[in-house]
Design an enzyme around this catalytic site. Sequence first.
Site, PDB file in Angstrom:
ATOM      1  N   ARG A   1       0.820  -1.219   0.000  1.00 46.54           N
ATOM      2  CA  ARG A   1       0.000   0.000   0.000  1.00 46.54           C
ATOM      3  C   ARG A   1       0.853   1.268   0.000  1.00 46.54           C
ATOM      4  O   ARG A   1       0.467   2.296  -0.564  1.00 46.54           O
ATOM      5  CB  ARG A   1      -0.894   0.021   1.236  1.00 46.54           C
TER       6      ARG A   1
ATOM      7  N   LYS B   1       1.846 -18.365   5.447  1.00 48.04           N
ATOM      8  CA  LYS B   1       0.802 -18.595   6.445  1.00 48.04           C
ATOM      9  C   LYS B   1       0.423 -17.268   7.125  1.00 48.04           C
ATOM     10  O   LYS B   1       1.197 -16.305   7.038  1.00 48.04           O
ATOM     11  CB  LYS B   1       1.281 -19.626   7.462  1.00 48.04           C
TER      12      LYS B   1
ATOM     13  N   HIS C   1       8.158 -22.388   6.819  1.00 49.07           N
ATOM     14  CA  HIS C   1       9.578 -22.067   6.758  1.00 49.07           C
ATOM     15  C   HIS C   1      10.446 -23.063   7.528  1.00 49.07           C
ATOM     16  O   HIS C   1      11.647 -23.159   7.283  1.00 49.07           O
ATOM     17  CB  HIS C   1       9.834 -20.630   7.231  1.00 49.07           C
TER      18      HIS C   1
ATOM     19  N   LYS D   1      14.752 -25.226   6.981  1.00 47.82           N
ATOM     20  CA  LYS D   1      15.871 -25.305   7.919  1.00 47.82           C
ATOM     21  C   LYS D   1      16.758 -26.512   7.591  1.00 47.82           C
ATOM     22  O   LYS D   1      16.270 -27.603   7.295  1.00 47.82           O
ATOM     23  CB  LYS D   1      15.359 -25.393   9.359  1.00 47.82           C
TER      24      LYS D   1
ATOM     25  N   GLU E   1       9.910 -20.968  22.968  1.00 46.54           N
ATOM     26  CA  GLU E   1      10.293 -19.581  22.703  1.00 46.54           C
ATOM     27  C   GLU E   1      10.421 -18.832  24.027  1.00 46.54           C
ATOM     28  O   GLU E   1       9.659 -19.090  24.965  1.00 46.54           O
ATOM     29  CB  GLU E   1       9.241 -18.890  21.838  1.00 46.54           C
TER      30      GLU E   1
ATOM     31  N   HIS F   1       4.164 -26.052  11.922  1.00 44.42           N
ATOM     32  CA  HIS F   1       5.549 -26.457  12.151  1.00 44.42           C
ATOM     33  C   HIS F   1       5.662 -27.815  12.847  1.00 44.42           C
ATOM     34  O   HIS F   1       6.402 -28.697  12.401  1.00 44.42           O
ATOM     35  CB  HIS F   1       6.268 -25.412  13.015  1.00 44.42           C
TER      36      HIS F   1
ATOM     37  N   LYS G   1       5.314 -19.965  24.732  1.00 40.00           N
ATOM     38  CA  LYS G   1       6.025 -18.687  24.806  1.00 40.00           C
ATOM     39  C   LYS G   1       6.457 -18.424  26.247  1.00 40.00           C
ATOM     40  O   LYS G   1       5.880 -18.953  27.193  1.00 40.00           O
ATOM     41  CB  LYS G   1       5.144 -17.550  24.294  1.00 40.00           C
TER      42      LYS G   1
END
Length: 479
Positions: free
Chosen positions: A46, A142, A172, A176, A210, A234, A328
């Site tokens: 945009r 995604k 992704h 790896k 994470e 994943h 997380k």
Amino acid sequence: MSFTADRLVLFGATGDLAQRMLLPSLCALDHDDLLAPDLKIVGTARSDMSDAEFRDFARAALEKFLPANRRGGMAEFLNRLSYQPLDATTLEGYKELAAKVGEPERGIAIFLSTAPSLFEPTIRGLQHAGLDGPRVRMCLEKPLGVDLETSREINDAVAAAFPEERIFRIDHYLGKETVQNLLALRFANILFEPLWNAGHIDHVQITVAETVGLEGRVAFYDDAGALRDMVQNHMLQLLALVAMEPPSSFDSTSVRDEKVKVLRALRRVGEGETVTGQYRVGAIQRESVPGYDEELGKDSDTETYVAIKAHVDNWRWKGVPFYLRTGKRLPERVTEIVVQFRCVPHSIFEDKGARMQPNRLVIGIQPEENVHLSLMAKVPGLDREGIRLRSVPLDISMPDAFSGAVRRIAYERLLLDLMEGDQTLFVRRDEVEAQWEWIDAIRAGWTEQGLTPRPYSAGTWGPSAAIALAERDGVTWHE
């Protein structure tokens, strides 16, 4: 049809993914002479900017996110870039985009990194501008929906313009190195495959941990949660690679056929086989961090942690539990696969006082890429009480084993395969739908059971119930 794209169109070219991953990956590929000499890259979003302004924008992103030793030839890479402003919701701007892209001699690759709500109008716009021909590939980032129904809506919209053989759905993690190395470990070595079954493996653990919290993904994450954000894509892809049968060859059809069989063999998760959690105030690396609700700015029942006991109901894996956990604000950033082998059926060392431990294979994916195999060995020296054994590691550190190899961004492999037309490391529609069917059943079970996230302190390994989920079977999470 096989062709190498000589035009790459990046939708969402001013977004976070483009800055952190896409532009650095493309520049790194150019640095290594892996891009076609005549490849042109057209960014669109945009924002109203000129070609020169977009190149300045890209330069700033490269200087921030790409290591200095991989920026050689950055000026030449920036010369490949141009930009076309576009409101994806209206048809008018697509003709100008098509004019900017030009008539490619060999083909176009389109990378669609936008909100899912823009997928359908973008496809219509591309059709309107003639950017959907037989020499055009479509790559989708995604999230591809929030459940099976919305995923099918997105895939139907894309399929209206592009056949499956020209659709590239990215996960992704499949880019790896260590994830790809899992295939080599299993199918290029006779050592493991004869033991890769329920007769020799006790259980499998897959952890994606994470340390970060929301990190600017507030709106998306609160709608998605850990199950949709990490498990649906994943973690299920990692599970499929661990559990799949040997494909007949290393090509996109054979590899993905075997992954689909695993996903369709997943047993519906029963009551008591999942634990959800949400982090509260705690400490990460000795620094105080807020709880999820404080970060979000409101109360929420979204899960930031999930642990699941899964089963693959086929001959190879019958009775072998797969323990999945992701969360997380956990103590470490780590992604790993742990394959726990069974104990030897009879120990000749028991009457000598030796303590036996089963062999364990640990495949580290991030932050370090390594393979660790624990074996029993005799402790050197003499002992009046008998023979002493100890578990010792055989370690393969990928950076050490391949000292001259460059550690690449996962998107480098995937972008290169997109332009070359290799779908092996991309996700097929039936894979996505099989994943969503399993995930939707889990969420339906949570609703039926009235399951809500249990609190856990930031900096810990999740709710205590997740530890109990494994320990009921005599299993300890690998940490």
